[in-house]
Scaffold this motif. Structure first.
Motif: not given
Length: 311
Positions: A125-127, A239-243, A256-270
């Protein structure tokens, strides 16, 4: 709390080990660059591919959940944009702050959490979530990092769509979906060989993530960093897990909703901020702060959800 530590606990030592190995010069920037490319182009696609093709034939994927998460992430992006423009006076840093607030490291940290809790079912599902969200993240990042919305030219958008079309993660997931739907048999030898690559993914990716953290780049831009960190680690998952909960999602989908939204900022953003000529020091600050902070917020969130029998 013991359950949550069993989920987040294995991730912290690998992040710290990567940071430590870089500091003592056992690994260097070139190793991190090459290893990150190996993860992105080979091992992570192998992991995502195998997680789908090895799924039971009666696997039921709730695509309404994927659609909800895409819409939820887009609406959160709008909220973050409005809050940033209202609260942060320095307009030059708006793009970096907004990207750091909504662009989660779902493909590595989020995937690791899902794998630790749900195993192959969580990875499957995460994939799919990662595939669709990668498209959304890249489009929104280009738009928000462009100084003026009106200056987003056709060439820039074409380049974004070209990079999406050539993205190894998306290609691997699409091919895997085709193989799964058509029930195309894959030789056991290839499955076993691919599994060796897949098993390398999370340890290698976490080492590279830890090694890429550079605390020397952390400057005095505390307010902007804390603002983005609070949005990323507190507001987004609540917000997203609560919704998700109020929409009726439970168990795997809610987790999955929690894990994906609670993950830190992606290194790709740098890397995206650097390519667009933005404030890379602020981008590095946000990545470092959210990566360290997520180990606490994710542990607390997992503990709460588990105690309420929601995951």
């Amino acid at each position: 709390m013991l359950f949550s530590i069993s989920i987040t606990g294995p991730i912290f030592p690998l992040l710290f080990l990567g940071f430590l190995l870089k500091r003592v010069n056992i690994i260097n920037d070139e190793f991190i660059r090459v290893a990150s490319q190996l993860v992105f182009k080979v091992t992570l696609p192998a992991l995502l591919f195998l997680s789908i093709v090895k799924s039971p034939l009666d696997t039921d994927i709730d695509f309404s959940f994927i659609a909800y998460m895409l819409l939820g992430n887009f609406l959160f992006f709008i909220l973050v944009t409005l809050l940033t423009k209202y609260w942060i006076p320095n307009k030059q840093d708006h793009g970096v702050i907004i990207q750091g607030s909504f662009r989660a490291n779902a493909g590595i940290i989020g995937l690791a959490y899902a794998a630790n809790v749900y195993g192959d079912a969580g990875i499957t599902l995460a994939a799919l979530y990662v595939a669709f969200n990668t498209v959304l993240y890249n489009i929104l990042a280009v738009i928000i990092l462009t100084p003026s919305i009106g200056s987003v030219n056709r060439a820039a958008l074409i380049n974004v769509f070209k990079s999406i079309a050539k993205n190894p993660l998306i290609i691997a997931i699409l091919v895997a979906a085709l193989v799964f739907i058509l029930a195309i048999p894959i030789p056991t030898l290839m499955i076993n060989a691919g599994q060796y690559f897949a098993d390398m993914t999370l340890p290698m990716a976490l080492l590279c993530t830890g090694g890429s953290l550079n605390l020397k780049k952390v400057n005095n831009d505390t307010v902007n960093t804390l603002f983005a960190t609070a949005l990323k680690l507190i507001v987004a998952p609540i917000m997203l897990t609560g919704a998700s909960y109020f929409l009726g999602f439970r168990g795997l989908e809610l987790g999955i909703a929690f894990f994906m939204t609670a993950a830190p900022t992606a290194v790709a953003s740098y890397m995206m901020a650097s390519a667009m000529g933005e404030n890379v020091n602020l981008a590095a600050n946000i990545i470092a702060m959210t990566t360290a902070g997520s180990l606490i917020t994710c542990s607390l969130g997992i503990s709460l959800l588990y105690s309420l029998h929601l995951i």
